[in-house]
Design an enzyme around this catalytic site. Structure first.
Site, PDB file in Angstrom:
ATOM      1  N   ARG A 188     -17.123  -4.768  -5.338  1.00 16.84           N
ATOM      2  CA  ARG A 188     -16.271  -4.574  -4.422  1.00 16.84           C
ATOM      3  C   ARG A 188     -16.469  -4.021  -3.049  1.00 16.84           C
ATOM      4  O   ARG A 188     -15.998  -2.916  -2.493  1.00 16.84           O
ATOM      5  CB  ARG A 188     -15.317  -3.258  -5.027  1.00 16.84           C
ATOM      6  CG  ARG A 188     -14.950  -3.444  -6.408  1.00 16.84           C
ATOM      7  CD  ARG A 188     -14.368  -2.196  -7.291  1.00 16.84           C
ATOM      8  NE  ARG A 188     -14.379  -2.680  -8.655  1.00 16.84           N
ATOM      9  CZ  ARG A 188     -14.158  -1.867  -9.566  1.00 16.84           C
ATOM     10  NH1 ARG A 188     -13.760  -0.536  -9.509  1.00 16.84           N
ATOM     11  NH2 ARG A 188     -14.162  -2.231 -10.711  1.00 16.84           N
ATOM     12  N   LEU A 225     -20.664   1.042 -21.336  1.00 14.97           N
ATOM     13  CA  LEU A 225     -21.263   0.009 -22.330  1.00 14.97           C
ATOM     14  C   LEU A 225     -22.806   0.023 -22.210  1.00 14.97           C
ATOM     15  O   LEU A 225     -23.541  -0.314 -23.274  1.00 14.97           O
ATOM     16  CB  LEU A 225     -20.657  -1.463 -22.328  1.00 14.97           C
ATOM     17  CG  LEU A 225     -19.342  -1.649 -22.590  1.00 14.97           C
ATOM     18  CD1 LEU A 225     -18.746  -3.019 -22.557  1.00 14.97           C
ATOM     19  CD2 LEU A 225     -18.699  -0.782 -24.005  1.00 14.97           C
ATOM     20  N   ALA A 274     -24.863   2.349 -22.261  1.00 12.65           N
ATOM     21  CA  ALA A 274     -25.509   3.423 -22.978  1.00 12.65           C
ATOM     22  C   ALA A 274     -25.537   2.801 -24.425  1.00 12.65           C
ATOM     23  O   ALA A 274     -26.705   2.647 -24.760  1.00 12.65           O
ATOM     24  CB  ALA A 274     -24.748   4.586 -22.943  1.00 12.65           C
ATOM     25  N   LYS A 275     -24.695   2.076 -24.728  1.00 13.58           N
ATOM     26  CA  LYS A 275     -24.462   1.392 -26.187  1.00 13.58           C
ATOM     27  C   LYS A 275     -25.684   0.137 -26.101  1.00 13.58           C
ATOM     28  O   LYS A 275     -26.382   0.032 -27.138  1.00 13.58           O
ATOM     29  CB  LYS A 275     -23.196   0.852 -26.462  1.00 13.58           C
ATOM     30  CG  LYS A 275     -22.216   2.125 -26.549  1.00 13.58           C
ATOM     31  CD  LYS A 275     -20.936   1.486 -27.046  1.00 13.58           C
ATOM     32  CE  LYS A 275     -19.979   2.646 -27.312  1.00 13.58           C
ATOM     33  NZ  LYS A 275     -18.549   2.457 -27.868  1.00 13.58           N
ATOM     34  N   GLU A 276     -25.556  -0.502 -25.153  1.00 17.18           N
ATOM     35  CA  GLU A 276     -26.678  -1.528 -25.008  1.00 17.18           C
ATOM     36  C   GLU A 276     -27.990  -1.262 -25.158  1.00 17.18           C
ATOM     37  O   GLU A 276     -28.681  -1.973 -25.777  1.00 17.18           O
ATOM     38  CB  GLU A 276     -26.312  -2.436 -23.700  1.00 17.18           C
ATOM     39  CG  GLU A 276     -24.960  -3.010 -23.693  1.00 17.18           C
ATOM     40  CD  GLU A 276     -24.618  -3.833 -22.487  1.00 17.18           C
ATOM     41  OE1 GLU A 276     -23.644  -4.318 -22.368  1.00 17.18           O
ATOM     42  OE2 GLU A 276     -25.488  -3.696 -21.347  1.00 17.18           O
ATOM     43  N   ASP A 303      28.702  13.554 -36.952  1.00 18.07           N
ATOM     44  CA  ASP A 303      27.935  14.617 -36.013  1.00 18.07           C
ATOM     45  C   ASP A 303      28.526  14.648 -34.593  1.00 18.07           C
ATOM     46  O   ASP A 303      28.805  13.446 -34.226  1.00 18.07           O
ATOM     47  CB  ASP A 303      26.522  14.402 -36.349  1.00 18.07           C
ATOM     48  CG  ASP A 303      25.527  15.217 -35.504  1.00 18.07           C
ATOM     49  OD1 ASP A 303      25.955  16.410 -35.122  1.00 18.07           O
ATOM     50  OD2 ASP A 303      24.818  14.601 -34.450  1.00 18.07           O
ATOM     51  N   ASP A 311      26.624  16.311 -31.290  1.00 21.24           N
ATOM     52  CA  ASP A 311      25.563  16.180 -30.137  1.00 21.24           C
ATOM     53  C   ASP A 311      24.565  15.267 -30.612  1.00 21.24           C
ATOM     54  O   ASP A 311      23.953  15.120 -31.692  1.00 21.24           O
ATOM     55  CB  ASP A 311      24.927  17.678 -29.992  1.00 21.24           C
ATOM     56  CG  ASP A 311      25.680  18.581 -29.334  1.00 21.24           C
ATOM     57  OD1 ASP A 311      26.239  18.604 -28.325  1.00 21.24           O
ATOM     58  OD2 ASP A 311      26.079  19.525 -30.126  1.00 21.24           O
TER      59      ASP A 311
HETATM   60  P1  ADP Z   1     -18.450  -0.796 -15.835  1.00 15.66           P
HETATM   61  O1  ADP Z   1     -17.405  -1.671 -16.893  1.00 15.66           O
HETATM   62  O2  ADP Z   1     -17.758   0.468 -15.178  1.00 15.66           O
HETATM   63  O3  ADP Z   1     -19.092  -1.664 -15.025  1.00 15.66           O
HETATM   64  P2  ADP Z   1     -20.157  -0.476 -18.404  1.00 15.66           P
HETATM   65  O4  ADP Z   1     -21.364   0.124 -18.620  1.00 15.66           O
HETATM   66  O5  ADP Z   1     -18.960  -0.410 -19.201  1.00 15.66           O
HETATM   67  O6  ADP Z   1     -19.517  -0.214 -16.870  1.00 15.66           O
HETATM   68  O7  ADP Z   1     -20.329  -2.126 -18.469  1.00 15.66           O
HETATM   69  C1  ADP Z   1     -21.013  -2.741 -17.593  1.00 15.66           C
HETATM   70  C2  ADP Z   1     -21.508  -3.968 -18.010  1.00 15.66           C
HETATM   71  O8  ADP Z   1     -22.080  -4.915 -17.181  1.00 15.66           O
HETATM   72  C3  ADP Z   1     -22.590  -4.133 -19.298  1.00 15.66           C
HETATM   73  O9  ADP Z   1     -22.219  -5.138 -20.414  1.00 15.66           O
HETATM   74  C4  ADP Z   1     -23.879  -4.372 -18.641  1.00 15.66           C
HETATM   75  O10 ADP Z   1     -24.704  -5.217 -19.462  1.00 15.66           O
HETATM   76  C5  ADP Z   1     -23.399  -5.438 -17.448  1.00 15.66           C
HETATM   77  N1  ADP Z   1     -24.161  -5.252 -16.483  1.00 15.66           N
HETATM   78  C6  ADP Z   1     -24.756  -4.361 -15.841  1.00 15.66           C
HETATM   79  N2  ADP Z   1     -25.560  -4.488 -14.860  1.00 15.66           N
HETATM   80  C7  ADP Z   1     -25.572  -6.031 -14.918  1.00 15.66           C
HETATM   81  C8  ADP Z   1     -26.705  -6.725 -13.974  1.00 15.66           C
HETATM   82  N3  ADP Z   1     -27.519  -6.295 -13.081  1.00 15.66           N
HETATM   83  N4  ADP Z   1     -26.509  -7.942 -14.288  1.00 15.66           N
HETATM   84  C9  ADP Z   1     -25.742  -8.420 -15.103  1.00 15.66           C
HETATM   85  N5  ADP Z   1     -24.866  -7.690 -15.910  1.00 15.66           N
HETATM   86  C10 ADP Z   1     -24.893  -6.235 -15.962  1.00 15.66           C
HETATM   87  C1  G6P Z   2     -14.585  -2.153 -14.910  1.00 15.00           C
HETATM   88  C2  G6P Z   2     -13.211  -2.353 -15.087  1.00 15.00           C
HETATM   89  C3  G6P Z   2     -12.848  -3.813 -15.291  1.00 15.00           C
HETATM   90  C4  G6P Z   2     -13.564  -4.797 -13.966  1.00 15.00           C
HETATM   91  C5  G6P Z   2     -15.106  -4.055 -13.924  1.00 15.00           C
HETATM   92  C6  G6P Z   2     -15.991  -4.772 -12.801  1.00 15.00           C
HETATM   93  O1  G6P Z   2     -15.134  -2.328 -16.114  1.00 15.00           O
HETATM   94  O2  G6P Z   2     -12.451  -1.768 -15.979  1.00 15.00           O
HETATM   95  O3  G6P Z   2     -11.720  -4.202 -15.241  1.00 15.00           O
HETATM   96  O4  G6P Z   2     -13.704  -5.902 -14.222  1.00 15.00           O
HETATM   97  O5  G6P Z   2     -15.266  -2.868 -13.937  1.00 15.00           O
HETATM   98  O6  G6P Z   2     -15.176  -4.563 -11.675  1.00 15.00           O
HETATM   99  P1  G6P Z   2     -14.772  -5.782 -10.822  1.00 15.00           P
HETATM  100  O7  G6P Z   2     -13.926  -5.084  -9.694  1.00 15.00           O
HETATM  101  O8  G6P Z   2     -15.948  -6.762 -10.124  1.00 15.00           O
HETATM  102  O9  G6P Z   2     -13.728  -6.607 -11.344  1.00 15.00           O
END
Ligand code: ADP
Ligand code: G6P
Length: 736
Positions: free
Chosen positions: A321, A386, A388-390, A508, A510
């Protein structure tokens, strides 16, 4: 069976044009990466924005663009530069994103961008309408498209619509500052099911619905005039297999198959085998707390200087953004911080921070996840997180430590991580110290638990749970709808009424004949109601009873001169043909003296509530209190009263925003039964809206016609939506 249509602003791929040719790059961010796994498996269409504006697409490339998207099961919504500015960079990311992440001071409330948001949401809705029919299931995603559910519902009233919010839903106190808050809630309520990552977001949403729209919420269902909307939490998972398999394969790679990044990481590992890699990966977003993390890292190194040259922080920040000023400022801040800290602390053989500002291919993400001893994620606010989970999924030998902010949605499911408050530097540096020194056994123990959970509740399970819940909600609604009094059912009731020899109606007051008012005395009958009741009473062989919990003095004032039959105070008093009220039941009221002070203490502590005193009962009204607080106090009062009364003679009855304490042997069911025993009736009809009417529905004979006003759980056979529909139904008895 219809198809599933996924709709979100981002598609699974973003298109780029360079030198006249189109390339598709995977989208980053939780929504796109998560949903991609769900989408690739099934028969679904994904509608979204291609990432290119109309101005950026040369006419001759348009067909190729459609083709490139079709290869990913996607189709695009066209957006002009102006629309992207107002809708995406504007309202979505300068108003909603900061507001919903509690960055109130960053939220801009611009009427123009709100208008563009509305127009663009309509464009997305139109694209859905063009590609769908009533059989399809529509799954709408995230804060960019909150008005789409209602827009689709308007055109396709019976289509199945689910909505999932991938970011937090803020507390009511934050949400209420949005000038267009009602429109946003109404937009979302076009759905059949609304999903959130956590229960906290869910309850914040329900609280806003109650307080801002005044709608009735029963547990997690919202009564929206002619539909029920279900709200639930579904914590999003990851494609666990994809990450664990990639990590396993990565471990088996020969040296020649390794990426440049991996080789560089190996080189450093070899030169300083004891040194730990600490990894952080995020989009470059102020909600992720990257600047704070850098400061905390410096704090840690100053507190524990023995770890200089023993740790290395790898920061991967994905550009995001970048047209929004706050993101530009953040970029500058992070650049400067990294420069300053490295400048101040680096030695000849050691750079404390490695900083990447780019999007990396999946293989490199795996390089980083598998090579890092610690993942350090400290968002200030994050819907889920996500990453963290990855990280955990890639730890195939179960080593590694996750330090995670408790402000991330995923912290709810990842208790075995070291959870920290991102504002507490002391706690953060202690966690880093602990992570660096954590015995391998403990790491394995923690990660085994985490992995088990993540593998089970993966993204597929998440999507299936959501879809199953949506289907069940629709089935429930269909059963409900079958009980609704439709035109044809109404006609058959009227026919039955016409043919019957002796008819009795219990009405009834009310919530049934008249709507609720903030002051019960203001809910007096209007001219139209008098006329309707007059006409009903004129019907041959018809006995009409107004049956109410109201006090006798009020009904005397309103109806005695009309000579209507009345049963009041739930069955204590009766009046027929204009006769003064007489006692229908012998009841005691000596207990009232003891109970009154308790109610008074609740009135003192619950602004807006008041006591209504009747001859044989006491009622505590809480319609005008804050809805959440009122419900809480009502539960508390019920508990207090139940333990205080301790006898079967008196009971606490929960009505519509009122608790009534009265003799147990008095209720509308008993009173109605006494009336029908007087004659042989072949048409018995009872209608009412709250729990006190349920006694009638339960006790009247099985062949009676019992009707509930509203869609709440009931013993009644049928339901009508509101008081206007009640009057319309009764009018039919008169005119036919
Ligand atoms: P958000 O949705 O706010 O971006 P999340 O941690 O939930 O945060 O998701 C980020 C996702 O983007 C993850 O699935 C991650 O693998 C992917 N991601 C993060 N960094 C990169 C990167 N440098 N290149 C490609 N994918 C990425
Ligand atoms: C968060 C939002 C998504 C968005 C993503 C990446 O995960 O919940 O809706 O797609 O960030 O942001 P962007 O603005 O690049 O779509």
């Amino acid at each position: 069976m219809g198809k599933t249509i996924i709709i979100s602003n981002r598609l699974p791929v973003q298109l780029q044009i360079s030198n006249g040719s189109i390339t598709a790059v995977p989208s980053v961010g939780g929504l796109a990466t998560g949903m991609k796994s769900v989408h690739s498996g099934g028969d679904s269409l994904w509608i979204g924005w291609s990432g290119l504006t109309d101005e950026e697409i040369p006419k001759e490339l348009a067909p190729q663009i459609d083709k490139a998207l079709a290869e990913h099961g996607s189709s695009k919504v066209n957006l002009s530069q102006e629309e992207v500015d107002g809708f995406y960079f504007g309202f979505s990311n300068r108003t909603i994103w900061p507001l919903f992440h509690y960055f109130l001071e960053y939220s801009e409330f611009e009427l123009d961008s709100w208008n563009t948001y509305k127009n663009v949401n309509q464009k997305f809705a139109d694209a859905v309408l063009a590609s769908s029919d009533e059989e399809d299931t529509i799954w709408i995603h995230d804060y960019q498209l909150m008005l789409v559910p209602q827009m689709v519902r308007k055109q396709r009233p019976n289509i199945a619509i689910g909505f999932f919010l991938h970011i937090p839903f803020p507390s009511y106190e934050i949400f209420r500052t949005l000038p267009w808050r009602e429109e946003v809630l109404e937009g979302l309520l076009g759905s059949d099911l609304i999903g959130f990552h956590t229960y906290d977001y869910e309850r914040h949403f329900l609280s806003s619905v109650r307080r801002l729209l005044g709608l009735e919420v029963h547990f997690n269902e919202i009564d929206v005039s002619n539909r029920l909307v279900k709200v639930d939490s579904f914590p999003m998972g990851i494609d666990y297999k994809k990450f664990s398999t990639a990590a396993k394969n990565h471990g088996n790679n020969k040296a020649s198959e390794q990426s440049d990044l991996q080789r560089r990481l190996n080189k450093h590992k070899e030169s300083t085998p004891d040194a730990k890699f600490i990894l952080s990966i995020d989009r470059l977003d102020y909600t992720k707390g990257i600047a704070k993390r850098l400061n905390a890292f410096e704090y840690f190194l100053k507190k524990y200087p023995e770890y200089k040259e023993k740790v290395r922080l790898i920061i991967l920040a994905v550009p995001s953004r970048s047209n929004v000023p706050q993101y530009q400022l953040l970029k500058r801040e992070v650049d400067e911080l990294v420069g300053r800290i490295n400048g101040e602390l680096a030695t000849v053989s050691w750079t404390p921070i490695w900083y990447f500002y780019r999007s990396l291919p999946f293989e490199n993400l795996i390089d980083l996840y598998t090579s890092s001893d610690i993942a350090w994620l400290t968002p200030i606010r994050d819907g889920m997180n996500l990453v963290a989970k990855e990280y955990i999924a890639t730890r195939t030998d179960k080593t590694g430590v996750l330090i995670l902010s408790e402000m991330a949605g995923s912290a709810n499911e990842m208790n075995e991580a070291l959870l920290i408050n991102p504002n507490n530097f002391e706690q953060i540096s202690e966690s880093l110290y602990r992570a660096i020194n954590m015995p391998v056994e403990e790491q394995k123990e923690r990660n085994s638990q985490l992995q088990k959970r993540l593998e089970r509740y993966n993204v597929e399970k998440w999507a299936n749970d959501f879809m199953t819940s949506l289907r069940e909600q629709r089935e429930l609604d269909a059963i409900n709808i079958s009980r609704r009094i439709t035109e044809s059912l109404q006609n058959s009731l009227v026919e039955k009424f016409g043919k019957a020899d002796e008819k009795i109606l219990f009405l009834d007051y009310d919530g049934t004949l008249a709507g609720f008012q903030s002051d019960p005395q203001k809910a007096s009958p209007d001219k139209e109601l008098y006329k309707l009741l007059d006409e009903l009473n004129k019907q041959p062989d018809t006995t009409v009873f107004l049956i109410s919990g109201r006090d006798k003095d009020t009904f005397e004032r309103w109806f005695l001169k009309k000579k209507y039959n009345m049963i009041v105070e739930h069955g204590v008093w009766i009046s027929r043909d204009g006769e003064p009220f007489s006692l229908l039941e012998q009841v005691k009221n000596d207990w009232m003296e003891k109970i009154r002070p308790v109610l008074e203490s609740f009135v003192d502590r619950t602004p807006g509530s008041f006591i209504e005193e009747k001859n044989y009962s006491l009622a505590w009204h809480y319609r005008n209190t804050d809805p959440d607080f009122g419900n809480l106090r009502a539960t508390e009062l019920t508990t207090v009263l139940t333990s205080l009364i301790g006898t079967d003679d008196i009971s606490v009855l929960s009505g519509n925003k009122v608790l009534e304490i009265k003799s147990s042997n008095v209720n509308k069911g008993r009173a109605a039964m006494r009336m029908i025993s007087e004659k042989e009736y072949d048409f018995i009809f009872a209608i009412g809206d709250d729990w006190t009417d349920e006694f009638m529905f339960q006790e009247l004979p099985n062949d009676s016609i019992t009707v509930k006003v509203g869609r709440q759980k009931t013993q009644a056979q049928y339901f009508v939506e509101n008081t206007a529909r009640v009057r319309a139904l009764l009018q039919k008895f008169v005119t036919n």
